[in-house]
Design an enzyme around this catalytic site. Structure first.
Site, PDB file in Angstrom:
ATOM      1  N   ASN A   4       0.861  -1.182   0.000  1.00 37.04           N
ATOM      2  CA  ASN A   4       0.000   0.000   0.000  1.00 37.04           C
ATOM      3  C   ASN A   4       0.894   1.228   0.000  1.00 37.04           C
ATOM      4  O   ASN A   4       1.511   1.569   1.011  1.00 37.04           O
ATOM      5  CB  ASN A   4      -0.911  -0.016   1.236  1.00 37.04           C
ATOM      6  CG  ASN A   4      -2.019   1.013   1.152  1.00 37.04           C
ATOM      7  OD1 ASN A   4      -1.870   2.047   0.515  1.00 37.04           O
ATOM      8  ND2 ASN A   4      -3.130   0.719   1.802  1.00 37.04           N
ATOM      9  N   LYS A  48       3.490   0.739   2.984  1.00 40.10           N
ATOM     10  CA  LYS A  48       3.016  -0.158   4.020  1.00 40.10           C
ATOM     11  C   LYS A  48       2.980  -1.569   3.450  1.00 40.10           C
ATOM     12  O   LYS A  48       2.318  -1.823   2.452  1.00 40.10           O
ATOM     13  CB  LYS A  48       1.634   0.257   4.510  1.00 40.10           C
ATOM     14  CG  LYS A  48       1.625   1.610   5.193  1.00 40.10           C
ATOM     15  CD  LYS A  48       0.239   1.973   5.697  1.00 40.10           C
ATOM     16  CE  LYS A  48       0.262   3.322   6.393  1.00 40.10           C
ATOM     17  NZ  LYS A  48      -1.076   3.710   6.912  1.00 40.10           N
ATOM     18  N   ARG A  78      -1.826  -1.770  -4.258  1.00 47.74           N
ATOM     19  CA  ARG A  78      -2.888  -0.776  -4.352  1.00 47.74           C
ATOM     20  C   ARG A  78      -2.452   0.286  -5.359  1.00 47.74           C
ATOM     21  O   ARG A  78      -1.421   0.939  -5.191  1.00 47.74           O
ATOM     22  CB  ARG A  78      -3.137  -0.123  -2.993  1.00 47.74           C
ATOM     23  CG  ARG A  78      -4.198   0.968  -3.047  1.00 47.74           C
ATOM     24  CD  ARG A  78      -4.226   1.779  -1.781  1.00 47.74           C
ATOM     25  NE  ARG A  78      -5.153   2.891  -1.879  1.00 47.74           N
ATOM     26  CZ  ARG A  78      -5.173   3.925  -1.068  1.00 47.74           C
ATOM     27  NH1 ARG A  78      -4.285   3.997  -0.083  1.00 47.74           N
ATOM     28  NH2 ARG A  78      -6.046   4.884  -1.227  1.00 47.74           N
ATOM     29  N   HIS A  90     -10.870   5.589  -3.203  1.00 49.24           N
ATOM     30  CA  HIS A  90     -11.078   4.816  -1.963  1.00 49.24           C
ATOM     31  C   HIS A  90     -11.916   3.564  -2.222  1.00 49.24           C
ATOM     32  O   HIS A  90     -12.544   3.031  -1.311  1.00 49.24           O
ATOM     33  CB  HIS A  90     -11.771   5.648  -0.880  1.00 49.24           C
ATOM     34  CG  HIS A  90     -10.951   6.782  -0.353  1.00 49.24           C
ATOM     35  ND1 HIS A  90     -11.478   8.019  -0.083  1.00 49.24           N
ATOM     36  CD2 HIS A  90      -9.637   6.877  -0.039  1.00 49.24           C
ATOM     37  CE1 HIS A  90     -10.545   8.828   0.374  1.00 49.24           C
ATOM     38  NE2 HIS A  90      -9.403   8.153   0.405  1.00 49.24           N
ATOM     39  N   GLY A 112      -7.537  11.460   3.625  1.00 48.20           N
ATOM     40  CA  GLY A 112      -8.454  11.635   2.506  1.00 48.20           C
ATOM     41  C   GLY A 112      -9.812  11.126   2.946  1.00 48.20           C
ATOM     42  O   GLY A 112      -9.907  10.292   3.841  1.00 48.20           O
ATOM     43  N   ARG A 125      -6.758  18.699   2.157  1.00 51.07           N
ATOM     44  CA  ARG A 125      -7.394  18.974   0.876  1.00 51.07           C
ATOM     45  C   ARG A 125      -8.687  19.751   1.086  1.00 51.07           C
ATOM     46  O   ARG A 125      -9.443  19.488   2.017  1.00 51.07           O
ATOM     47  CB  ARG A 125      -7.683  17.674   0.128  1.00 51.07           C
ATOM     48  CG  ARG A 125      -6.465  17.078  -0.554  1.00 51.07           C
ATOM     49  CD  ARG A 125      -6.781  15.725  -1.145  1.00 51.07           C
ATOM     50  NE  ARG A 125      -6.227  14.645  -0.344  1.00 51.07           N
ATOM     51  CZ  ARG A 125      -6.467  13.352  -0.555  1.00 51.07           C
ATOM     52  NH1 ARG A 125      -7.265  12.978  -1.539  1.00 51.07           N
ATOM     53  NH2 ARG A 125      -5.916  12.447   0.229  1.00 51.07           N
ATOM     54  N   GLU A 147     -13.378   5.487  12.268  1.00 54.33           N
ATOM     55  CA  GLU A 147     -13.318   4.425  13.271  1.00 54.33           C
ATOM     56  C   GLU A 147     -13.091   4.946  14.679  1.00 54.33           C
ATOM     57  O   GLU A 147     -13.560   4.339  15.651  1.00 54.33           O
ATOM     58  CB  GLU A 147     -12.191   3.450  12.914  1.00 54.33           C
ATOM     59  CG  GLU A 147     -12.418   2.671  11.634  1.00 54.33           C
ATOM     60  CD  GLU A 147     -11.180   1.890  11.221  1.00 54.33           C
ATOM     61  OE1 GLU A 147     -10.499   1.346  12.105  1.00 54.33           O
ATOM     62  OE2 GLU A 147     -10.885   1.851  10.015  1.00 54.33           O
ATOM     63  N   ASN A 148     -12.376   6.059  14.806  1.00 52.62           N
ATOM     64  CA  ASN A 148     -11.900   6.468  16.126  1.00 52.62           C
ATOM     65  C   ASN A 148     -12.563   7.702  16.717  1.00 52.62           C
ATOM     66  O   ASN A 148     -12.390   7.980  17.911  1.00 52.62           O
ATOM     67  CB  ASN A 148     -10.387   6.707  16.059  1.00 52.62           C
ATOM     68  CG  ASN A 148      -9.621   5.442  15.731  1.00 52.62           C
ATOM     69  OD1 ASN A 148      -9.759   4.441  16.407  1.00 52.62           O
ATOM     70  ND2 ASN A 148      -8.831   5.482  14.666  1.00 52.62           N
TER      71      ASN A 148
END
Length: 351
Positions: free
Chosen positions: A13, A20, A58, A147, A173, A202, A291-292
């Site tokens: 990625n 990654k 990716r 995405h 993003g 952005r 998520e957080n």
């Protein structure tokens, strides 16, 4: 065990400043993971890991041609380089990652998995800009969406709870996608990953007339740099980190404005995607902020109460408030699993 899940896949990625790497073995077990920043690190890391059967990359942009994962050969690589002009800030990172890993593992099949592919099902009335046909044909101008790997994984997890899903990928993003029966029917990003939501640095969507006005008053590269790297939360609050913004909400007017602008745009885009989907059964949050940040989820839900969205402040998979007609979920982002699934399909099909 399913034969597909016996294929060991290295997932690559490519980010803005690092690669990654994640090695997935049988049953998608994570055998190793690392963030690397240069070619020497990539070589040293991969030589210390078990050898993969295939590599999944990716790739941000697949254009109109690549609407599913594809085995990378010389023709495909040349076509991906031709697409750099459609994503000049993102595609080179993906291609650099491809080259770096192939230098270390030249005999291991490489499969490109595209962020744009999931959105190839968007109907023409949602993907077409109202521009001269000569421009659209000559420059392949359309709304591509991004995405897609994240939204596709989210669709699989959320689809069990309803056929009309709106997926919110909220990270550095950010984009929102309308999904019906597992297929993308509209999304907030367009020709580039700059359209749509307010993001970390952005701007998201702005009046095109404003861009033209600015381009008459400063070099175009300054305008581009500002829209991509100096706007969004950073431009509003002086920080691109949502955690810092939330911590300063009561004391810093800039933080409050940034949060409110972010929520206003996000809620509006969710409502628009609900219209595109013909209704809303499931609202799903994924990505680092999605998520957080319970604060973001709660604030958005408050703006969408009229659509039936009500949530708890819990940090769990299902955060639907009792009695709410719309199911709201928090889906951990696992683009690596979506990539691995595509790699195994292509790899086994070419054996």
């Amino acid at each position: 065990m399913d034969v597909e899940l016996t294929v060991r896949v290295l997932v690559v990625n490519a980010g803005s400043s690092s690669l990654k790497l994640r090695l997935l073995g049988a049953d998608d077990a994570v055998e190793a993971t690392a963030d690397v920043s240069d070619t020497d690190d990539i070589a040293a890391t991969l030589r210390s890991w078990p050898r993969p059967d295939a590599v999944g990359h990716r790739v941000v942009h697949g254009g109109a041609e690549f609407t599913s994962p594809v085995l990378v050969d010389a023709r495909v690589k040349a076509a991906l380089h031709d697409l750099v002009e459609l994503a000049p800030l993102h595609q080179p990172k993906s291609l650099a990652g491809l080259d770096a890993v192939q230098d270390v593992l030249p005999d291991v099949p490489a499969v490109a998995c595209f962020d744009t592919a999931f959105h190839s099902t968007i109907p023409s009335y949602a993907s077409t800009y109202a521009l001269p046909s000569a421009w659209r044909e000559r420059y392949a101008i359309r709304r591509y969406g991004f995405h897609g790997l994240s939204h596709a994984y989210c669709a699989k997890k959320a689809g069990a709870y309803g056929s009309r899903v709106v997926s919110c990928h909220l990270g550095a993003g950010a984009s929102v996608t309308a999904i019906v029966d597992g297929k993308s029917v509209d999304t907030t990003m367009g020709f580039t990953p700059l359209e749509g939501l307010v993001m970390a640095t952005r701007s998201g969507s702005v009046d095109p007339g404003l861009v033209l006005w600015l381009a008459e008053r400063m070099p175009i590269d300054e305008v581009t740099n500002a829209l991509e790297k100096e706007s969004g939360l950073l431009g509003l609050a002086g920080t691109a980190d949502m955690r810092e913004i939330e911590a300063a909400l009561d004391d810093d007017p800039r933080a409050r404005l940034a949060f409110d602008v972010y929520i206003h745009r996000l809620a509006g885009c969710v409502a628009a995607m609900t219209t595109a989907a013909g209704g809303l059964d499931v609202l799903a949050f994924t990505g680092g902020v999605g998520e957080n940040s319970a604060a973001v989820r709660t604030a958005v839900a408050a703006r969408l109460d009229h659509l039936g969205v009500r949530v708890t402040g819990a940090a769990e998979f299902d955060i639907t408030a009792p009695g709410a007609p719309v199911r709201t979920l928090v889906v951990p982002s696992r683009e690596d699993l979506e990539i691995a699934a595509g790699v195994r399909t292509v790899h086994l099909g070419h054996r």
